[in-house]
Structure formats: structure tokens, C-alpha cells
Design an enzyme around this catalytic site. Sequence first.
Site, mmCIF file in Angstrom:
data_model
loop_
_atom_site.group_PDB
_atom_site.id
_atom_site.type_symbol
_atom_site.label_atom_id
_atom_site.label_comp_id
_atom_site.label_asym_id
_atom_site.label_seq_id
_atom_site.Cartn_x
_atom_site.Cartn_y
_atom_site.Cartn_z
ATOM 1 N N GLU A 133 -8.125 -8.809 -43.564
ATOM 2 C CA GLU A 133 -7.640 -9.840 -42.864
ATOM 3 C C GLU A 133 -8.247 -11.142 -42.598
ATOM 4 O O GLU A 133 -9.385 -11.092 -42.945
ATOM 5 C CB GLU A 133 -7.170 -9.383 -41.019
ATOM 6 N N LYS A 135 -10.621 -14.437 -41.897
ATOM 7 C CA LYS A 135 -11.636 -14.598 -41.040
ATOM 8 C C LYS A 135 -11.425 -16.048 -40.516
ATOM 9 O O LYS A 135 -11.371 -17.150 -41.257
ATOM 10 C CB LYS A 135 -12.936 -14.750 -41.785
ATOM 11 N N ASP A 137 -11.635 -19.619 -38.599
ATOM 12 C CA ASP A 137 -12.875 -20.426 -38.473
ATOM 13 C C ASP A 137 -12.561 -21.002 -36.962
ATOM 14 O O ASP A 137 -12.249 -22.294 -37.092
ATOM 15 C CB ASP A 137 -12.847 -21.195 -39.728
ATOM 16 N N TYR A 246 -8.349 -9.944 -33.121
ATOM 17 C CA TYR A 246 -8.601 -9.131 -34.161
ATOM 18 C C TYR A 246 -9.476 -7.709 -33.880
ATOM 19 O O TYR A 246 -9.688 -7.198 -34.842
ATOM 20 C CB TYR A 246 -9.171 -9.928 -35.256
ATOM 21 N N LYS A 342 -16.801 -14.216 -47.791
ATOM 22 C CA LYS A 342 -16.887 -15.750 -47.513
ATOM 23 C C LYS A 342 -16.311 -16.353 -48.745
ATOM 24 O O LYS A 342 -16.566 -16.354 -49.817
ATOM 25 C CB LYS A 342 -18.242 -16.158 -47.112
ATOM 26 N N CYS A 436 -20.282 -61.065 -42.036
ATOM 27 C CA CYS A 436 -19.301 -60.598 -42.600
ATOM 28 C C CYS A 436 -19.703 -60.291 -44.054
ATOM 29 O O CYS A 436 -20.262 -61.431 -44.639
ATOM 30 C CB CYS A 436 -17.868 -61.289 -42.609
ATOM 31 N N CYS A 439 -16.961 -62.737 -46.264
ATOM 32 C CA CYS A 439 -16.930 -64.146 -46.136
ATOM 33 C C CYS A 439 -18.028 -64.762 -45.041
ATOM 34 O O CYS A 439 -18.097 -65.999 -44.977
ATOM 35 C CB CYS A 439 -15.591 -64.601 -45.355
ATOM 36 N N CYS A 454 -14.731 -58.868 -38.305
ATOM 37 C CA CYS A 454 -14.845 -60.330 -38.894
ATOM 38 C C CYS A 454 -13.633 -61.105 -38.297
ATOM 39 O O CYS A 454 -12.559 -60.167 -38.600
ATOM 40 C CB CYS A 454 -14.885 -60.146 -40.415
ATOM 41 N N CYS A 459 -10.609 -64.129 -44.021
ATOM 42 C CA CYS A 459 -11.578 -63.652 -44.878
ATOM 43 C C CYS A 459 -11.056 -63.002 -46.029
ATOM 44 O O CYS A 459 -9.865 -62.383 -45.988
ATOM 45 C CB CYS A 459 -12.077 -62.553 -43.990
HETATM 46 S S1 IVH Z 1 -14.411 -8.845 -36.210
HETATM 47 C C1 IVH Z 1 -17.288 -6.261 -34.191
HETATM 48 N N1 IVH Z 1 -12.447 -10.052 -37.409
HETATM 49 O O1 IVH Z 1 -16.580 -14.229 -37.563
HETATM 50 C C2 IVH Z 1 -16.481 -7.322 -34.883
HETATM 51 N N2 IVH Z 1 -14.328 -11.277 -36.851
HETATM 52 O O2 IVH Z 1 -19.182 -14.349 -38.737
HETATM 53 C C3 IVH Z 1 -16.732 -8.242 -35.244
HETATM 54 N N3 IVH Z 1 -14.273 -13.894 -36.983
HETATM 55 O O3 IVH Z 1 -18.255 -13.375 -34.881
HETATM 56 C C4 IVH Z 1 -15.691 -9.142 -35.456
HETATM 57 N N4 IVH Z 1 -12.125 -13.720 -38.063
HETATM 58 O O4 IVH Z 1 -16.145 -14.672 -34.391
HETATM 59 C C5 IVH Z 1 -13.699 -9.988 -37.044
HETATM 60 N N5 IVH Z 1 -10.776 -11.256 -38.369
HETATM 61 C C6 IVH Z 1 -11.870 -11.361 -37.809
HETATM 62 C C7 IVH Z 1 -12.416 -12.547 -37.721
HETATM 63 C C8 IVH Z 1 -13.681 -12.421 -37.043
HETATM 64 C C9 IVH Z 1 -13.275 -14.441 -37.405
HETATM 65 C C10 IVH Z 1 -15.678 -14.286 -36.476
HETATM 66 C C11 IVH Z 1 -16.028 -13.557 -35.410
HETATM 67 C C12 IVH Z 1 -17.573 -13.225 -35.785
HETATM 68 C C13 IVH Z 1 -17.826 -14.082 -36.880
HETATM 69 C C14 IVH Z 1 -18.659 -13.601 -37.764
#
Ligand code: IVH
Length: 698
Positions: A133, A135, A137, A246, A342, A436, A439, A454, A459
Site C-alpha cells: 500500500e 507510504k 508522506d 493503515y 522508498k 535596484c 535601474c 523598486c 525601471c
Molecule cells: S505501517 C508498525 N503503513 O512511515 C507499523 N506506515 O517511515 C508501522 N507511513 O512511522 C507503520 N504510510 O508514519 C505504515 N501505509 C503505511 C504508511 C506508514 C506512511 C509512515 C509511518 C511510519 C513511517 C516510517
Amino acid sequence: MYTTQDEQRIYNLAKALLNTGDSNAEEAILQLREVINYSDWKYYIHSEPVLSDFEYDTLFKKLQHLEEQYPEHVTGDSPTQRVAKGLSEKFPSVSHLVPMLSLDNTYNADDLRDWDRRCKELAGTDDIEYCAEPKYDGASISLIYENGQLVRGATRGDGVMGEEVTVNIRQIRSIPLSTAFTKDNVTQIEIRGEVVINKDVFAEYNTQRIAEGLSPLANPRNAASGTLRILDPKEVGKRKLSAILYHISYYAQPDGSAVPEALHTHYDSLNWLYQLGFPTPVKEMKRFNSIDHVIAFCEAFEARRDDLPYEVDGLVIKVNSFAMQDKMGMTTHHPRWAVAYKFKARQATSKLLRVEFQVGRTGSVTPVAKIEPVPIGGVTVSSISLFNEDVVREKDLHIGDTVLVERAGDVIPYIVKPLAELRNGTEEKIIFPTHCPVCNEELEKPEEEAVWRCINISCPAQVVERIIHFASKDAMDIRSMGDSNVRKFYELDLLKNIPGIYTINWDEVTKLGGFGEKSVTNLKAAIDNSKQQPLNRVIFGLGIRHVGETMAKTLANAVEHIRDLYNYSEEQLLALDDVGPKVAASVLHFFHTPENRHMIDLLEAAGVNLINQKRNTQQGGGELEGKSFLFTGTLSRFKRSEAEAMVEAKGGMLLSGVSSKLNYLVVGEDAGSKLEKAKKLGNVAILTEDEFLTLING
Ligand code: IVH
């Protein structure tokens, strides 16, 4: 969560509540809550509005009113109670029920294969199902529900202790305040997730910050975590945070209860939460029986990362079975049953070579960092705006610094910070000019503004930028009169000011290298056509400070001829839609400046349209009178400007953004956030190009 019958019933209930007075107050309160909770769920989790803004507001106010009359019926999970009263104190520290661990990272297929091997050893089998799934941010959060009620929301903090930010979490409308865990015999549960800000909301927020002279925030992640810590929950509510959940980290049941079927695998548990009304990644998550399939999914997902409405920095791969997860356990840092894959970093380090100072159309002097070119996320970055002096001072930037640069998705590149530990003493202070750079006029810094300006309106830097703006697509739309031609003509003395566009000596241009007969003919035609542009485009093109496209329309609609604005008083301006003191002062100043009046005379002499043709020719009554339109995406049946002209010719109005005032959104290919927003609003008719033509042709 809701059956089809439920949905029908609630919808009918909503219509009945809108039409009738209050019968039994207690019953009406319960019904109103049900309708509002359902409508929030449809809107925030499914992006499918069931009520118009007006209907929703009416019902919400009705509920507020009834609860004021009968305070004994107010409960903590009423939708009216999301909006906290007053400010929070400093947020108290709380300890997490289960430590919030981090994740181990992988960066390529080999890393994932290694992890798969370790998983198989730990699990004692080769037969492992994985779940992948996004990750997200953002900022991680923990939510605790007791007997179905949200009782605590906390930030991650150091993983053991976090900050209790329940009041702010309650502002996130996709997070249910109460839900029916109890029907599955779950009395307490802790759910983990991420608070994020969608990219379009973030971009809008930063545009506003820049307009207010504030420095923009680096990325949606910082914006999300900063917002969670704001002490005024009302302000948090305005920032439109989203959440995605999640992970279930803990749950309790009465002694002897059977574990619900859904709580045997990660995949089922997120579906279960989704059924209970929570935002979880059910649409994005996928199950796989081999790491090769996981790897293929990761690579494909990375390729479409920019299409998502929120930022993701990778994928998380989890062992699906909870029994297997328990067997594999965790280190003190991360679970062994999950790993992050990542995506390619969007941060890089580079050297700050020098700072240039660019003079904009309104005279603002912007420091621009020139860095050693560095590739970030597929784009080479060599130039980065530093916005204003305060940003440079806050970050303590020096020439020669190694700087950390970030380019998050569609977001413009940004210097996060200098790496002060890498300094060797040769770094130099950044000196701001007092005059500036173009000019040499002395710069001024108006009070309450972060930028130096300016103020010499002649100018050359400003003049060139003003001409470019006047000719630009959203103003007079003079094709080929862009940045490079304007600069070339200006330097060769062929073009000195905006009206000069209409008196260019074409014999001289033809003598220049690089201009063939065809390009001159096209350019001349484009300039000629621009004379017929509607008044709002002329007003926008003049580049009056604080007058954007929408404001230009408001001003154009208010008058018959542009000169009518010479006589407008501050009060008259303030009476117009959305005109505040800043805009009014700027408009007054512009039209009282003799040079600007002279420019308008020259434009008129050149034959540029300065009258509001709608007011003068139509006097209302067009077939599309009172109807508003907006075009989005790539149009293939007609040019946008042609379509807009068709709308205006029939008395319709053009809007620049999607709002509840919009009647029709005409979509071409690859329509993006505007289409999404219109769908969410629900009361905007969405037309294809063909449907638009049918409508226009009656
Ligand atoms: S699982 C024990 N699932 O990424 C379970 N984390 O870099 C741990 N994060 O601290 C988390 N999306 O804040 C999980 N689908 C996802 C996530 C996720 C973002 C974050 C989370 C974690 C950090 C680690």
C-alpha cells in the site's frame, strides 16, 4: 457501513428534514446527526456529495439550533462538536499504548528480495502473502476509540510519547467521532495512520502565504505536521487536512469473545475499518503471493506517483497474516513483518553558488539562489527562488553553503536548509542590494511587507515584465509575444511600453535575423486580434497590483468603459464583490497615475477595445444570462478563448475557479483537480465538449 436501504432511507430523511419544521426535537436531533454523518462519509471517504452545500449548511444550522435549545441532548460525537470553542493550551504529552515504531527502508528490487528471504526464514515457510500500500508522506497519528467513541488523538512524538492533539484531530472530517466497533465486540482500539494535505490544497495555501508576504512551506508533510500543532482548532479546520489509516496496533475485547473474522489479516482489517466508516487505502492496496509481483507493483506505482492527489514517498509492504506477523516480531526500531520501499529521493544536496536579485513586474526584488545543477526526481534544478529577505535570514544561508534541496512532486524546488556542519569558513554572507540591480533606484520596503521594491515605474526590468504579462495567455493572449521576443524587441528599441506592441516597426523586425515572413505575419495577426479582447482581459493585462483575473472581471463588469474607473471612489470600489481595502487602494492609485492614463489613451488610439461589450451591446437577456462556465483540461473541439467568447456572446459568465457559484464545468482531456472539486461539490453540471456545443447552439 451503510446498506443500500440505509442510503435510500437517509437520503429521503434529508429531503424530509429540509422541508419540514421540527416535530420531536430529540428525534430530529438524532436524524439530523445521522444525515450529516452520512453526508460527511460520502463526501470525505467516497468523494460523492449527496447534498448541495446549501442543503448541508441548512441541516447543520438546524442541528446547531436544536442543540442550543436542548443542550441536554448534546453528545461529544455530534458533528457540531467538531468545532472546538476557544484555543488549546500547550498540548499535553501522552504515552502511546504501543510504541509507534518506524519502518526499515529498501530502495531497490534486490533489497526487497533480501527482505523476502528474511521473512521466509522468520516465518518458517515460503508461503507468505504480502500486502502493499502507499507510504503516505505526512504526519503520523494514533487514534484511540473506547466503546465506539474517539477518545484520543496523538502525534507520534518520539514514538513512545506523543502530543495529545484530539481537538485538532476532530477537525478532520473524514475521521469518525464515533463508530460501531462494539458490534464486533471490540471495546477499545488503537488505529495508526497519517495526516496529509492534498497537493492542490497545499499549493493554494502556499500561494496565499506568498501573497501575504510570508515564506511558503517546504512541502505538504511539514504543512500537515505543523497544522496538527496549531493551538487554534478553528484554524486547523480551515486547512483542510485529510487522513488515511493503515494499521491497527491494539484492540481489546471482553473476556471470552471470539476475534472478529476481519482481524486475522492486515488486508481484511483495513477493509473492516473502511466498512466502519474510516478512510483506509482499500482502493490502492494489493495482495501478492510472490516478491516478484510485489516488485513489479512497486515499479509501476512509482511511475504514476505524480498522478496521486497527495504525496507518497514509497510503498509499504506488509506480511498479511497477523499470526505470521506475531511470529516474526519486531526490533526496537521497526517491525520485521513490514518494510518501506522508498521511491527515488526528491531531495539532493548542492552548492549555493550565488544569489541573483530579480525585479518583477510590480518592482518586487526577489532573491534567487543559483546552485550547482542537480537532478531531483527527473528534473535538473539550478535556480531556486528564495522569496524574500526574511527567508534568507531565517535559514541563515551563505554563499558557498552546501544546501539541502527538495522538489516534492509538482511543488516548486525549495531550499530546505544549509548543512551548517559542512562549512569550512569560506562561506560568505548574502548581501541585499539597497538599490535596484537594473535601474539603480533606491529600494523601498513598505511596512508590513516582506519584499523590497523598486518604485521606479519606468525601471526597464518592470517594463519588460509588464509587457510580457500584458501579452500573456491569460491576458491579451498574443501568441509568440512571449519572454524572449519581448526582451529582444525591448533591447533593440523596437518596443518600449505596453501600447508600443501596437506600433512595432515591422520593417525593422523583418531586417532582424530569425524572423521569416510567416512568423511576422502570424505575430502581426495575433497582435491585431488582441484588440478585440474583452475588457476584463485588458484590465488584467495592465498588471494592477492585487488585481488577478477574477478581480479584473469584477471591475470590467462594473463599468461601461475603462475610463469609468477614473471616477470610482473608494466606497464604490469597496461595494464590489470581494474588493477589500488593499485592492481598492491599488485600483485608485493605478487610475490616478497620469502615466497610466496616458497608456490607456495610447491603447485606445491603437484600437484596443476598452469598453465592456456585454454591458453595451447586450444589456442582459442573453440565452446564458446568469449562467457561469469554466473550461478545464485539453480542449480538442475548439480553442479555450473561442469557447469563452461563445459563452460571453450569449450573456454567460466565466469563472476562474470551481465554487458553488459555478453552473457548468466543460471538461477536455486530462482534466484534473477542477473536475474532482466540481464532482465533490455536486451541484456543478459537468459537460463534455460536444455537450457544451449542443447547449450553446440551443
Ligand atoms: S505501517 C508498525 N503503513 O512511515 C507499523 N506506515 O517511515 C508501522 N507511513 O512511522 C507503520 N504510510 O508514519 C505504515 N501505509 C503505511 C504508511 C506508514 C506512511 C509512515 C509511518 C511510519 C513511517 C516510517
